[in-house]
Motif scaffolding. Structure first.
Motif, mmCIF file in Angstrom:
data_model
loop_
_atom_site.group_PDB
_atom_site.id
_atom_site.type_symbol
_atom_site.label_atom_id
_atom_site.label_comp_id
_atom_site.label_asym_id
_atom_site.label_seq_id
_atom_site.Cartn_x
_atom_site.Cartn_y
_atom_site.Cartn_z
ATOM 1 N N SER A 171 0.838 -1.200 0.000
ATOM 2 C CA SER A 171 0.000 0.000 0.000
ATOM 3 C C SER A 171 0.870 1.246 0.000
ATOM 4 O O SER A 171 1.840 1.333 0.749
ATOM 5 N N GLY A 172 0.528 2.197 -0.859
ATOM 6 C CA GLY A 172 1.242 3.468 -0.884
ATOM 7 C C GLY A 172 0.471 4.519 -0.097
ATOM 8 O O GLY A 172 0.998 5.144 0.824
ATOM 9 N N THR A 173 -0.791 4.683 -0.449
ATOM 10 C CA THR A 173 -1.571 5.767 0.164
ATOM 11 C C THR A 173 -2.660 5.248 1.104
ATOM 12 O O THR A 173 -3.591 5.991 1.437
ATOM 13 N N GLY A 174 -2.568 3.989 1.487
ATOM 14 C CA GLY A 174 -3.399 3.487 2.586
ATOM 15 C C GLY A 174 -4.707 2.800 2.204
ATOM 16 O O GLY A 174 -5.297 2.125 3.048
ATOM 17 N N ASN A 175 -5.172 2.950 0.957
ATOM 18 C CA ASN A 175 -6.452 2.309 0.596
ATOM 19 C C ASN A 175 -6.377 0.798 0.815
ATOM 20 O O ASN A 175 -7.278 0.190 1.402
ATOM 21 N N SER A 176 -5.298 0.196 0.327
ATOM 22 C CA SER A 176 -5.181 -1.266 0.409
ATOM 23 C C SER A 176 -4.949 -1.716 1.849
ATOM 24 O O SER A 176 -5.493 -2.742 2.274
ATOM 25 N N VAL A 191 -4.015 -1.694 -7.916
ATOM 26 C CA VAL A 191 -3.719 -1.931 -9.334
ATOM 27 C C VAL A 191 -2.803 -0.798 -9.778
ATOM 28 O O VAL A 191 -3.102 0.371 -9.535
ATOM 29 N N GLU A 236 -0.847 0.419 -13.331
ATOM 30 C CA GLU A 236 -0.675 0.222 -14.780
ATOM 31 C C GLU A 236 -1.341 -1.080 -15.228
ATOM 32 O O GLU A 236 -0.716 -1.922 -15.865
ATOM 33 N N TRP A 237 -2.577 -1.269 -14.815
ATOM 34 C CA TRP A 237 -3.432 -2.410 -15.213
ATOM 35 C C TRP A 237 -2.872 -3.749 -14.753
ATOM 36 O O TRP A 237 -3.135 -4.794 -15.336
ATOM 37 N N THR A 263 -7.324 -2.961 -4.970
ATOM 38 C CA THR A 263 -7.961 -1.645 -4.933
ATOM 39 C C THR A 263 -7.597 -0.906 -6.222
ATOM 40 O O THR A 263 -6.473 -1.023 -6.720
ATOM 41 N N ILE A 323 -9.237 2.279 -9.402
ATOM 42 C CA ILE A 323 -10.227 3.341 -9.662
ATOM 43 C C ILE A 323 -11.071 3.044 -10.900
ATOM 44 O O ILE A 323 -12.276 3.178 -10.866
ATOM 45 N N LEU A 324 -10.417 2.623 -12.001
ATOM 46 C CA LEU A 324 -11.192 2.455 -13.232
ATOM 47 C C LEU A 324 -10.972 1.103 -13.923
ATOM 48 O O LEU A 324 -11.923 0.462 -14.335
ATOM 49 N N ILE A 325 -9.707 0.690 -14.043
ATOM 50 C CA ILE A 325 -9.416 -0.524 -14.827
ATOM 51 C C ILE A 325 -8.494 -1.446 -14.031
ATOM 52 O O ILE A 325 -7.356 -1.071 -13.722
ATOM 53 N N VAL A 341 -10.429 5.762 -3.810
ATOM 54 C CA VAL A 341 -10.053 7.101 -4.275
ATOM 55 C C VAL A 341 -8.717 6.990 -5.015
ATOM 56 O O VAL A 341 -7.821 6.271 -4.579
ATOM 57 N N SER A 349 -5.039 7.589 -6.269
ATOM 58 C CA SER A 349 -3.892 7.999 -5.457
ATOM 59 C C SER A 349 -2.744 8.575 -6.277
ATOM 60 O O SER A 349 -1.714 8.907 -5.736
HETATM 61 C C1 LIG Z 1 1.399 4.456 -10.197
HETATM 62 C C2 LIG Z 1 -0.081 4.226 -10.136
HETATM 63 C C3 LIG Z 1 -0.712 3.513 -11.148
HETATM 64 C C4 LIG Z 1 -2.084 3.268 -11.082
HETATM 65 N N1 LIG Z 1 -2.666 2.536 -12.076
HETATM 66 C C5 LIG Z 1 -3.993 2.260 -12.020
HETATM 67 C C6 LIG Z 1 -4.616 1.462 -13.032
HETATM 68 O O1 LIG Z 1 -3.973 0.984 -13.964
HETATM 69 N N2 LIG Z 1 -5.946 1.251 -12.930
HETATM 70 C C7 LIG Z 1 -6.716 1.760 -11.914
HETATM 71 O O2 LIG Z 1 -7.913 1.534 -11.893
HETATM 72 N N3 LIG Z 1 -6.136 2.483 -10.910
HETATM 73 C C8 LIG Z 1 -4.804 2.734 -10.944
HETATM 74 N N4 LIG Z 1 -4.215 3.476 -9.935
HETATM 75 C C9 LIG Z 1 -5.025 3.885 -8.756
HETATM 76 C C10 LIG Z 1 -4.766 2.954 -7.560
HETATM 77 O O3 LIG Z 1 -4.878 1.603 -7.946
HETATM 78 C C11 LIG Z 1 -5.747 3.211 -6.412
HETATM 79 O O4 LIG Z 1 -5.802 4.547 -6.078
HETATM 80 C C12 LIG Z 1 -5.377 2.359 -5.198
HETATM 81 O O5 LIG Z 1 -6.480 2.271 -4.332
HETATM 82 C C13 LIG Z 1 -4.176 2.883 -4.405
HETATM 83 O O6 LIG Z 1 -3.935 1.992 -3.343
HETATM 84 P P1 LIG Z 1 -3.076 2.383 -2.053
HETATM 85 O O7 LIG Z 1 -3.768 3.592 -1.429
HETATM 86 O O8 LIG Z 1 -3.149 1.193 -1.165
HETATM 87 O O9 LIG Z 1 -1.704 2.698 -2.484
HETATM 88 C C14 LIG Z 1 -2.858 3.749 -9.986
HETATM 89 C C15 LIG Z 1 -2.213 4.488 -8.979
HETATM 90 C C16 LIG Z 1 -0.850 4.723 -9.045
HETATM 91 C C17 LIG Z 1 -0.199 5.506 -7.951
#
Ligand SMILES: Cc1cc2nc3c(=O)[nH]c(=O)nc-3n(C[C@H](O)[C@H](O)[C@H](O)COP(=O)(O)O)c2cc1C
Length: 271
Positions: free
Chosen positions: A9-14, A54, A56-57, A83, A85-87, A115, A117
């Motif tokens: 987890s980077g920003t805490g969602n996971s 997720v 980069e997919w 976790t 956002i879109l894909i 949300v 991140s």
């Molecule tokens: C480098 C990076 C790449 C990401 N790529 C995707 C993606 O391909 N598809 C998607 O739906 N969200 C993507 N996201 C959004 C994160 O998956 C989402 O915000 C996630 O909940 C972050 O988790 P964390 O708070 O545990 O770090 C990306 C975020 C980052 C920082």
């Protein structure tokens, strides 16, 4: 019964999702992929969870390396929550592939909308006020299903996403290790080392009381989001600038980039 959840987890969602599930299961260890997989084996575990964002997919590289080197009980009930956002792309397929090479399989898989991140490219969306309660509600449902050991097949990458993958993702893959070249600190940096302690890839060291990024960055933005004095600044790479502009226009988001981390996850939780 031994229960363990491994998370990135980077920003805490996971991490928030991992914590909610662990609380429901009771008596569950939560382990960061920063640990050496040899020392935190899941060979004896009956329930094994993987929770990560997720990127980069796909799943983050550090998660892949960790799972590849982790010993697990192939007969365990194994779940994955990604976790996003879109894909979610090929995240679940990647995990299933890693597990099947160990004779294990995903029993339950769920993507969980959160949300965004990627604050260096575009502002967090959907708004926290709207999304956090939805996320909490969905996590409640997911943790109940996991507690009931529900079976749920893993979602595969859609036909369109598969077709678009090489074209869309190549520019990001090419600069993956350069992501952190745009990070720097301003005069507000106190040398507190929070950035180094929250970094899930152990990418940051301190030199003369200032962070140095060592190019093992996944772009998770933990350092930016959790810096207590907001001293970490960034120059957004060109590919992410274009992505940001596209998303801002598409979703009519405000132009201003804003730091985001999950409101219930503090820096000390990630250390
Ligand atoms: C480098 C990076 C790449 C990401 N790529 C995707 C993606 O391909 N598809 C998607 O739906 N969200 C993507 N996201 C959004 C994160 O998956 C989402 O915000 C996630 O909940 C972050 O988790 P964390 O708070 O545990 O770090 C990306 C975020 C980052 C920082």
């Amino acid at each position: 019964m031994k229960k363990v959840i491994y998370y990135f987890s980077g920003t805490g969602n996971s991490l928030r999702a991992a914590k909610v599930i662990a609380q429901k299961l009771g008596d569950t260890q939560i382990i960061s992929v920063r640990c050496d997989p040899q020392t935190v084996s899941a060979e004896e575990a009956d329930i094994i969870g993987f929770v990560c964002p997720v990127y980069e997919w796909d799943i983050p590289g550090a998660m892949k390396t960790f799972v590849a080197n982790l010993k697990i009980n192939p007969k365990a009930y194994i779940f994955m929550v990604a976790t996003y956002i879109l894909i979610h792309g090929k995240s679940f397929e990647t995990m299933e592939e890693l597990l099947s090479s160990k004779g294990a399989h995903l029993s339950y898989s769920r993507p969980l909308r959160c949300v965004a991140s990627q604050c260096i490219a575009y502002p967090p969306f959907p708004p926290e006020k709207l999304m956090i309660p939805i996320m909490e509600k969905n996590m409640k449902k997911i943790s109940q299903e996991i507690q009931n050991k529900k079976q749920r097949p893993f979602p595969r990458m859609s036909f369109i996403t598969k077709k678009l993958y090489p074209k869309v993702m190549t520019p990001y893959m090419e600069i993956e290790t350069e992501y952190d070249k745009g990070f720097y600190t301003d005069q507000r940096c106190t040398g507190c080392a929070t950035c180094a302690k929250v970094c899930p890839t152990k990418n940051i060291t301190l030199q003369q009381n200032r962070p140095v990024w060592n190019h093992r960055c996944h772009g998770c933005n933990a350092c930016v989001a959790y810096c207590p004095t907001k001293a970490i600044q960034f120059r957004t790479p060109e590919a992410h600038k274009q992505l940001g502009t596209f998303i801002i226009k598409l979703l009519r988001l405000p132009e201003k980039r804003k730091r985001y981390h999950h409101p219930y996850i503090k820096a000390k939780d990630l250390m």
